[in-house]
Design a protein around this motif. Structure first.
Motif, PDB file in Angstrom:
ATOM      1  N   VAL A  16       0.846  -1.201   0.000  1.00 12.31           N
ATOM      2  CA  VAL A  16       0.000   0.000   0.000  1.00 12.31           C
ATOM      3  C   VAL A  16       0.881   1.251   0.000  1.00 12.31           C
ATOM      4  CG1 VAL A  16      -1.725   1.323   1.280  1.00 12.31           C
ATOM      5  CG2 VAL A  16      -1.913  -1.168   1.165  1.00 12.31           C
ATOM      6  N   LEU A  20       0.989   4.322  -2.723  1.00  9.98           N
ATOM      7  CA  LEU A  20       0.881   5.737  -2.393  1.00  9.98           C
ATOM      8  C   LEU A  20       2.050   6.528  -2.982  1.00  9.98           C
ATOM      9  CD1 LEU A  20      -0.308   5.538   1.331  1.00  9.98           C
ATOM     10  CD2 LEU A  20      -1.637   6.364  -0.615  1.00  9.98           C
ATOM     11  N   LEU A  48      -6.994   7.947  -5.088  1.00 11.32           N
ATOM     12  CA  LEU A  48      -7.016   7.147  -3.862  1.00 11.32           C
ATOM     13  C   LEU A  48      -8.159   6.137  -3.898  1.00 11.32           C
ATOM     14  CD1 LEU A  48      -6.231   9.978  -1.293  1.00 11.32           C
ATOM     15  CD2 LEU A  48      -4.740   8.048  -1.863  1.00 11.32           C
ATOM     16  N   TYR A  53      -8.479   2.948  -1.457  1.00 13.06           N
ATOM     17  CA  TYR A  53      -8.054   3.508  -0.171  1.00 13.06           C
ATOM     18  C   TYR A  53      -9.223   3.655   0.795  1.00 13.06           C
ATOM     19  CZ  TYR A  53      -4.826   6.120   2.823  1.00 13.06           C
ATOM     20  OH  TYR A  53      -4.015   6.523   3.867  1.00 13.06           O
ATOM     21  N   ASN A  54     -10.425   3.871   0.293  1.00 10.76           N
ATOM     22  CA  ASN A  54     -11.589   4.006   1.177  1.00 10.76           C
ATOM     23  C   ASN A  54     -11.958   2.690   1.842  1.00 10.76           C
ATOM     24  OD1 ASN A  54     -12.519   2.868  -1.293  1.00 10.76           O
ATOM     25  ND2 ASN A  54     -14.610   3.507  -0.823  1.00 10.76           N
ATOM     26  N   MET A  56      -9.601   0.541   3.146  1.00 11.16           N
ATOM     27  CA  MET A  56      -8.455   0.051   3.913  1.00 11.16           C
ATOM     28  C   MET A  56      -8.830  -0.485   5.290  1.00 11.16           C
ATOM     29  SD  MET A  56      -5.791   0.055   2.092  1.00 11.16           S
ATOM     30  CE  MET A  56      -5.406   0.666   0.443  1.00 11.16           C
ATOM     31  N   LYS A  65     -10.222  -4.205   2.752  1.00 12.57           N
ATOM     32  CA  LYS A  65      -8.797  -4.565   2.780  1.00 12.57           C
ATOM     33  C   LYS A  65      -8.382  -5.127   4.135  1.00 12.57           C
ATOM     34  CE  LYS A  65      -8.308  -2.672  -1.343  1.00 12.57           C
ATOM     35  NZ  LYS A  65      -8.115  -3.473  -2.568  1.00 12.57           N
ATOM     36  N   PHE A  75      -0.185   4.309   6.604  1.00 14.28           N
ATOM     37  CA  PHE A  75      -0.667   4.878   5.341  1.00 14.28           C
ATOM     38  C   PHE A  75      -0.938   6.373   5.484  1.00 14.28           C
ATOM     39  CE2 PHE A  75      -2.842   0.476   5.137  1.00 14.28           C
ATOM     40  CZ  PHE A  75      -1.626  -0.132   4.902  1.00 14.28           C
ATOM     41  N   GLN A  76      -1.544   6.754   6.595  1.00 17.80           N
ATOM     42  CA  GLN A  76      -1.881   8.158   6.799  1.00 17.80           C
ATOM     43  C   GLN A  76      -0.641   9.030   6.984  1.00 17.80           C
ATOM     44  OE1 GLN A  76      -4.913   8.483   5.458  1.00 17.80           O
ATOM     45  NE2 GLN A  76      -5.293  10.012   7.034  1.00 17.80           N
ATOM     46  N   LEU A  79       0.869   9.388   3.462  1.00 15.06           N
ATOM     47  CA  LEU A  79       0.087  10.294   2.629  1.00 15.06           C
ATOM     48  C   LEU A  79       0.238  11.747   3.091  1.00 15.06           C
ATOM     49  CD1 LEU A  79      -1.944  10.660   0.325  1.00 15.06           C
ATOM     50  CD2 LEU A  79      -3.774  10.072   1.944  1.00 15.06           C
TER      51      LEU A  79
END
Length: 386
Positions: A16, A20, A48, A53-54, A56, A65, A75-76, A79
């Motif tokens: 992931v 990104l 995304l 990504y929504n 995850m 996911k 991930f955050q 990003l």
């Protein structure tokens, strides 16, 4: 290695992060433009969504996911090191979905139905809780938005502020006072519902690209099953590890400021010096302080996430979630300040990324939980266990 990369634990997490990074250039460019124009980087959110990504933090049994809080933080933070507003905006989707499905507070049908919306229709949701009359919702103020059940349908009217991600949301998870229940209900309201509109009120110095406008609910009518949660007390009193998506964003901004400062110090060489300013003791002292604060914040944040996700240690979690947000945000502010001291007056130019990091990182002070609440709870806990 003082970066998020050192905290990756699985191949799936790394995949992931790699995805990104392939979007990094475009996300940075669009984020800069959104900040300059007080706009919204629609294309970044489409990118995304295209990588799922929504989904995850949606559990695998619902088609998602299946990443937990620890993965969400990785991930955050990644990003946010590209663009803080983009990360903060979509982070609410990850946090809200993670909490909903962890606590299983909705009915079985409601959970499955909304999971299908996330997986098959790219649904994005955020809680609509902030109102001017209540201040921070974590302090327990009763919403001015009201819901009344009439002939089997809910009639909802009110105004919500700080509706982050407003342009891209497909659903609003809206709090409203239910007089007959003497409680606060949360209603899942699709964006196309009659009476729902966005008023463009977001004109601020920080996090400009989040489109945190006002949500207007003008006699919105939804079916009875739109009521998905009923709370008899402030949500801020309940343990929610998914709220750690907030400090992860500010840690990412701090990392970006650190990277800029190290590069600048290593490459800037005024003619008054034989080499780059990185060779100067006072610059190294500031860089060392940045490294130490990053290390402190990151270890604390990921340690708390691990303790929350471990059933054997979650029961001992009390105020660590609030403390993690406090430590990360305040360290991040210090890190950006130190980076600006290294870069000097150049950091004040609007074209310099540090000027935006400086504005964006301060927004963390106004995300929940508030610093005074965290400190007070820590003090009260100490007194109770004297």
């Amino acid at each position: 290695m003082n970066s998020v990369q050192a905290f990756v634990q699985t191949e799936e997490q790394q995949q992931v992060i790699d995805q990104l990074h392939r979007l990094k250039g475009q996300i940075i460019e669009r984020g800069v433009q959104a900040d300059q124009e007080n706009g919204f980087p629609f294309e970044s959110f489409q990118d995304l969504l295209s990588m799922g990504y929504n989904q995850m933090t949606l559990p695998k049994e619902y088609g998602g996911k299946g990443f937990g809080i620890y993965g969400m933080l990785l991930f955050q933070e990644t990003l946010a090191s590209f663009d803080g507003p983009t990360a903060l905006a979509i982070g609410w989707q990850l946090g809200v979905v993670g909490e909903i499905y962890e606590k299983q507070a909705w009915s079985v049908h409601q959970l499955q139905q909304f999971a299908d919306e996330i997986v098959h229709h790219r649904a994005l949701v955020n809680r609509a809780v902030s109102e001017v009359i209540t201040g921070s919702p974590t302090r327990g103020g009763r919403p001015g938005t009201n819901a009344e059940l009439v002939d089997g349908k809910w009639h909802i009217s009110g105004r919500k502020s700080f509706m982050t991600l407003s342009y891209a949301l497909t659903h609003y998870l809206t709090s409203a006072w239910i007089e007959e229940k003497q409680a606060i209900g949360f209603f899942l309201i699709p964006k196309e519902t009659v009476g729902v509109s966005i008023e463009e009120t977001w004109d601020v110095m920080a996090m400009r690209g989040t489109a945190s406008h006002d949500l207007i609910l003008d006699d919105v009518i939804v079916p009875e099953e739109a009521l998905v949660e009923v709370n008899d007390g402030p949500r801020g009193n309940k343990l929610n590890g998914w709220a750690l998506h907030i400090p992860a964003v500010y840690l990412g901004i701090a990392q970006a400021a650190r990277d800029y400062a190290v590069h600048f110090a290593s490459t800037y060489s005024p003619n008054s010096l034989p080499g780059p300013i990185a060779e100067l003791a006072h610059v190294q002292e500031k860089l060392g302080q940045i490294e130490l604060k990053l290390m402190n914040a990151r270890h604390f944040l990921y340690s708390v996430a691990s303790r929350y996700e471990n059933p054997e240690t979650r029961a001992s979690i009390t105020n660590e979630l609030g403390a993690a947000k406090y430590i990360v945000v305040n360290h991040a502010i210090d890190i950006v300040d130190l980076a600006m001291r290294i870069a000097g007056a150049k950091s004040l130019h609007n074209s310099n990324p540090l000027s935006r990091y400086y504005r964006d990182v301060r927004a963390g002070l106004h995300n929940p939980p508030m610093d005074d609440m965290t400190i007070t709870k820590l003090a009260q806990e100490a007194i109770r266990h004297l």
